[in-house]
Motif scaffolding. Structure first.
Motif, PDB file in Angstrom:
ATOM      1  N   LYS A  35      10.089   9.301  20.050  1.00 44.43           N
ATOM      2  CA  LYS A  35       8.654   9.538  19.918  1.00 44.43           C
ATOM      3  C   LYS A  35       8.301  10.980  20.247  1.00 44.43           C
ATOM      4  O   LYS A  35       7.403  11.566  19.619  1.00 44.43           O
ATOM      5  CB  LYS A  35       7.881   8.585  20.837  1.00 44.43           C
ATOM      6  N   CYS A  36       8.993  11.575  21.227  1.00 42.51           N
ATOM      7  CA  CYS A  36       8.779  12.990  21.524  1.00 42.51           C
ATOM      8  C   CYS A  36       9.146  13.844  20.316  1.00 42.51           C
ATOM      9  O   CYS A  36       8.437  14.788  19.954  1.00 42.51           O
ATOM     10  CB  CYS A  36       9.616  13.416  22.733  1.00 42.51           C
ATOM     11  N   LYS A  37      10.238  13.488  19.693  1.00 43.02           N
ATOM     12  CA  LYS A  37      10.660  14.228  18.504  1.00 43.02           C
ATOM     13  C   LYS A  37       9.657  14.049  17.365  1.00 43.02           C
ATOM     14  O   LYS A  37       9.492  14.942  16.528  1.00 43.02           O
ATOM     15  CB  LYS A  37      12.041  13.744  18.064  1.00 43.02           C
ATOM     16  N   GLY A  38       8.979  12.921  17.330  1.00 40.78           N
ATOM     17  CA  GLY A  38       7.993  12.657  16.301  1.00 40.78           C
ATOM     18  C   GLY A  38       6.609  13.195  16.623  1.00 40.78           C
ATOM     19  O   GLY A  38       5.645  12.821  15.964  1.00 40.78           O
ATOM     20  N   ASN A  39       6.487  14.047  17.662  1.00 39.41           N
ATOM     21  CA  ASN A  39       5.226  14.721  17.992  1.00 39.41           C
ATOM     22  C   ASN A  39       4.148  13.723  18.434  1.00 39.41           C
ATOM     23  O   ASN A  39       2.977  13.859  18.103  1.00 39.41           O
ATOM     24  CB  ASN A  39       4.720  15.542  16.798  1.00 39.41           C
ATOM     25  N   VAL A  40       4.552  12.699  19.196  1.00 39.57           N
ATOM     26  CA  VAL A  40       3.596  11.716  19.691  1.00 39.57           C
ATOM     27  C   VAL A  40       2.916  12.211  20.977  1.00 39.57           C
ATOM     28  O   VAL A  40       1.719  11.982  21.179  1.00 39.57           O
ATOM     29  CB  VAL A  40       4.292  10.361  19.939  1.00 39.57           C
ATOM     30  N   PHE A  41       3.661  12.899  21.823  1.00 44.16           N
ATOM     31  CA  PHE A  41       3.134  13.345  23.113  1.00 44.16           C
ATOM     32  C   PHE A  41       2.911  14.855  23.063  1.00 44.16           C
ATOM     33  O   PHE A  41       3.825  15.619  22.761  1.00 44.16           O
ATOM     34  CB  PHE A  41       4.104  12.990  24.243  1.00 44.16           C
ATOM     35  N   LYS A  42       1.696  15.271  23.399  1.00 42.57           N
ATOM     36  CA  LYS A  42       1.380  16.696  23.304  1.00 42.57           C
ATOM     37  C   LYS A  42       1.726  17.454  24.586  1.00 42.57           C
ATOM     38  O   LYS A  42       1.828  18.677  24.569  1.00 42.57           O
ATOM     39  CB  LYS A  42      -0.095  16.894  22.973  1.00 42.57           C
ATOM     40  N   ASN A  43       1.879  16.740  25.705  1.00 46.73           N
ATOM     41  CA  ASN A  43       2.272  17.414  26.942  1.00 46.73           C
ATOM     42  C   ASN A  43       2.926  16.396  27.881  1.00 46.73           C
ATOM     43  O   ASN A  43       3.046  15.218  27.569  1.00 46.73           O
ATOM     44  CB  ASN A  43       1.074  18.101  27.617  1.00 46.73           C
ATOM     45  N   LYS A  44       3.311  16.895  29.045  1.00 48.06           N
ATOM     46  CA  LYS A  44       4.045  16.053  29.996  1.00 48.06           C
ATOM     47  C   LYS A  44       3.160  14.974  30.596  1.00 48.06           C
ATOM     48  O   LYS A  44       3.623  13.868  30.880  1.00 48.06           O
ATOM     49  CB  LYS A  44       4.634  16.945  31.095  1.00 48.06           C
ATOM     50  N   ARG A  45       1.883  15.263  30.786  1.00 49.14           N
ATOM     51  CA  ARG A  45       0.977  14.285  31.388  1.00 49.14           C
ATOM     52  C   ARG A  45       0.851  13.039  30.517  1.00 49.14           C
ATOM     53  O   ARG A  45       0.894  11.907  31.021  1.00 49.14           O
ATOM     54  CB  ARG A  45      -0.401  14.919  31.597  1.00 49.14           C
ATOM     55  N   VAL A  46       0.719  13.241  29.209  1.00 53.94           N
ATOM     56  CA  VAL A  46       0.592  12.102  28.302  1.00 53.94           C
ATOM     57  C   VAL A  46       1.871  11.270  28.312  1.00 53.94           C
ATOM     58  O   VAL A  46       1.827  10.024  28.298  1.00 53.94           O
ATOM     59  CB  VAL A  46       0.276  12.598  26.877  1.00 53.94           C
ATOM     60  N   LEU A  47       3.024  11.940  28.363  1.00 58.49           N
ATOM     61  CA  LEU A  47       4.293  11.210  28.404  1.00 58.49           C
ATOM     62  C   LEU A  47       4.414  10.396  29.688  1.00 58.49           C
ATOM     63  O   LEU A  47       4.852   9.235  29.665  1.00 58.49           O
ATOM     64  CB  LEU A  47       5.454  12.194  28.284  1.00 58.49           C
ATOM     65  N   MET A  48       4.010  10.962  30.815  1.00 56.10           N
ATOM     66  CA  MET A  48       4.084  10.235  32.082  1.00 56.10           C
ATOM     67  C   MET A  48       3.143   9.029  32.063  1.00 56.10           C
ATOM     68  O   MET A  48       3.495   7.944  32.560  1.00 56.10           O
ATOM     69  CB  MET A  48       3.736  11.167  33.243  1.00 56.10           C
ATOM     70  N   GLU A  49       1.955   9.198  31.496  1.00 55.94           N
ATOM     71  CA  GLU A  49       1.037   8.059  31.382  1.00 55.94           C
ATOM     72  C   GLU A  49       1.634   6.948  30.528  1.00 55.94           C
ATOM     73  O   GLU A  49       1.510   5.763  30.860  1.00 55.94           O
ATOM     74  CB  GLU A  49      -0.293   8.534  30.789  1.00 55.94           C
ATOM     75  N   GLU A  50       2.298   7.320  29.441  1.00 51.24           N
ATOM     76  CA  GLU A  50       2.932   6.322  28.583  1.00 51.24           C
ATOM     77  C   GLU A  50       4.051   5.592  29.318  1.00 51.24           C
ATOM     78  O   GLU A  50       4.203   4.365  29.203  1.00 51.24           O
ATOM     79  CB  GLU A  50       3.500   7.009  27.332  1.00 51.24           C
ATOM     80  N   ILE A  51       4.825   6.343  30.102  1.00 55.77           N
ATOM     81  CA  ILE A  51       5.920   5.720  30.866  1.00 55.77           C
ATOM     82  C   ILE A  51       5.362   4.720  31.871  1.00 55.77           C
ATOM     83  O   ILE A  51       5.852   3.585  31.986  1.00 55.77           O
ATOM     84  CB  ILE A  51       6.758   6.805  31.568  1.00 55.77           C
ATOM     85  N   HIS A  52       4.312   5.120  32.608  1.00 51.57           N
ATOM     86  CA  HIS A  52       3.716   4.215  33.594  1.00 51.57           C
ATOM     87  C   HIS A  52       3.118   2.982  32.901  1.00 51.57           C
ATOM     88  O   HIS A  52       3.234   1.852  33.414  1.00 51.57           O
ATOM     89  CB  HIS A  52       2.644   4.948  34.393  1.00 51.57           C
ATOM     90  N   LYS A  53       2.516   3.199  31.747  1.00 49.60           N
ATOM     91  CA  LYS A  53       1.924   2.082  31.013  1.00 49.60           C
ATOM     92  C   LYS A  53       2.994   1.102  30.563  1.00 49.60           C
ATOM     93  O   LYS A  53       2.854  -0.126  30.725  1.00 49.60           O
ATOM     94  CB  LYS A  53       1.156   2.624  29.808  1.00 49.60           C
ATOM     95  N   ARG A  54       4.092   1.629  30.024  1.00 50.44           N
ATOM     96  CA  ARG A  54       5.166   0.746  29.544  1.00 50.44           C
ATOM     97  C   ARG A  54       5.819   0.002  30.699  1.00 50.44           C
ATOM     98  O   ARG A  54       6.128  -1.190  30.591  1.00 50.44           O
ATOM     99  CB  ARG A  54       6.214   1.578  28.804  1.00 50.44           C
ATOM    100  N   LYS A  55       6.001   0.693  31.829  1.00 47.25           N
ATOM    101  CA  LYS A  55       6.590   0.033  32.994  1.00 47.25           C
ATOM    102  C   LYS A  55       5.670  -1.060  33.528  1.00 47.25           C
ATOM    103  O   LYS A  55       6.122  -2.130  33.944  1.00 47.25           O
ATOM    104  CB  LYS A  55       6.885   1.060  34.080  1.00 47.25           C
ATOM    105  N   ALA A  56       4.351  -0.802  33.506  1.00 45.15           N
ATOM    106  CA  ALA A  56       3.397  -1.824  33.947  1.00 45.15           C
ATOM    107  C   ALA A  56       3.436  -3.029  33.012  1.00 45.15           C
ATOM    108  O   ALA A  56       3.365  -4.185  33.464  1.00 45.15           O
ATOM    109  CB  ALA A  56       1.991  -1.236  34.001  1.00 45.15           C
ATOM    110  N   GLU A  57       3.566  -2.775  31.698  1.00 45.47           N
ATOM    111  CA  GLU A  57       3.651  -3.885  30.751  1.00 45.47           C
ATOM    112  C   GLU A  57       4.916  -4.711  30.990  1.00 45.47           C
ATOM    113  O   GLU A  57       4.875  -5.948  30.973  1.00 45.47           O
ATOM    114  CB  GLU A  57       3.644  -3.343  29.317  1.00 45.47           C
ATOM    115  N   VAL A  58       6.024  -4.032  31.209  1.00 47.92           N
ATOM    116  CA  VAL A  58       7.276  -4.750  31.473  1.00 47.92           C
ATOM    117  C   VAL A  58       7.165  -5.564  32.758  1.00 47.92           C
ATOM    118  O   VAL A  58       7.599  -6.723  32.820  1.00 47.92           O
ATOM    119  CB  VAL A  58       8.445  -3.747  31.552  1.00 47.92           C
ATOM    120  N   LYS A  59       6.556  -4.954  33.777  1.00 42.64           N
ATOM    121  CA  LYS A  59       6.391  -5.660  35.052  1.00 42.64           C
ATOM    122  C   LYS A  59       5.489  -6.879  34.889  1.00 42.64           C
ATOM    123  O   LYS A  59       5.773  -7.959  35.432  1.00 42.64           O
ATOM    124  CB  LYS A  59       5.813  -4.692  36.081  1.00 42.64           C
ATOM    125  N   ARG A  60       4.407  -6.708  34.123  1.00 41.00           N
ATOM    126  CA  ARG A  60       3.488  -7.821  33.893  1.00 41.00           C
ATOM    127  C   ARG A  60       4.167  -8.933  33.100  1.00 41.00           C
ATOM    128  O   ARG A  60       4.029 -10.113  33.422  1.00 41.00           O
ATOM    129  CB  ARG A  60       2.254  -7.317  33.151  1.00 41.00           C
TER     130      ARG A  60
END
Length: 238
Positions: free
Chosen positions: A127-152
């Motif tokens: 997804k990074c290669k596909g220009n989905v995340f414009k900076n590090k903050r957005v990527l970190m938010e996506e990681i936390h979101k995905r981890k929360a979904e997996v945990k849920r």
């Protein structure tokens, strides 16, 4: 008439290993300097201080450093100071390379720290290669979101599993209770049937005994009747 010191200046430049413009000859000692016509004499005059090598001219960078510091702050960069296009001044490729390196470095750090598994790492890498995340903050938010979904999802799965085990245990206890009730009921039925068979067998044993009793009475009457007849005969004889 002025004295020419051209020879002395050339020899001094050779001795001092510098240009002729860097050689200073004492104007008050022109006569003595003019008598020096060899390198050895020039060396003696240099040691006496009559011939000196000029110091290097100062080329101050104070103004340049001051201007560079101001430019780092964003000054002197208006439309009037720009000469090239935006892509020429800061290429898009350089910005892309910097962004990719930042994002990939973050993913690698998270994977090494076991915060992200290899499957999520590969997905976010693409997804990074596909220009989905414009900076590090957005990527970190996506990681936390995905981890929360997996945990849920895991919590819901655990709850469902606990519910299934609870229902299974309840069904097992219910079946045990029903089996116990059925076995108890069967025992009661068997006991009742045994009692009925016993009651049915007891009258059947009593009926033959009752039949035998009249037969005995009849035989006893028959035996008694012949014995009574002689009495009557005796009475007749009398």
């Amino acid at each position: 008439m002025t004295i020419s010191l051209k020879l002395q200046k050339r020899l001094a430049a050779a001795v001092l290993k510098c240009g002729k413009n860097k050689v200073w000859l004492d104007p008050n000692e022109n006569s003595e300097i003019s008598n020096a016509n060899s390198r050895q004499n020039i060396r003696k005059l240099v040691s006496d201080g009559l011939i000196i090598r000029k110091p290097v001219a100062v080329h101050s960078r104070a103004r340049t450093r001051k201007n560079a510091e101001a430019r780092r702050k964003g000054r002197h960069s208006g439309y009037g100071k720009r000469k090239g296009t935006a892509n020429a001044r800061m290429p898009e490729k350089i910005l892309w390379i910097r962004r990719m390196r930042v994002l990939r470095r973050l993913l690698l750090k998270y994977r090494d720290a076991k915060k992200v598994d290899k499957h999520l790492y590969r997905e976010l890498y693409l997804k990074c290669k596909g220009n989905v995340f414009k900076n590090k903050r957005v990527l970190m938010e996506e990681i936390h979101k995905r981890k929360a979904e997996v945990k849920r999802a895991k919590a819901l799965a655990d709850q469902a599993e606990a519910r299934r085990t609870k229902n299974k245990e309840a069904r097992r206890r219910r079946e045990e209770r029903l089996n116990a009730k059925n076995s108890e009921y069967l025992k009661q039925v068997e006991a009742a049937e045994a009692a009925e068979t016993a009651q049915a067998a007891a009258p059947a044993a009593e009926k033959p005994a009752k039949k035998e009793a009249p037969a005995k009475q009849a035989s006893a009457q028959q035996q008694a009747q012949p014995a009574a007849k002689p009495k009557t005969e005796k009475k007749q004889k009398k």
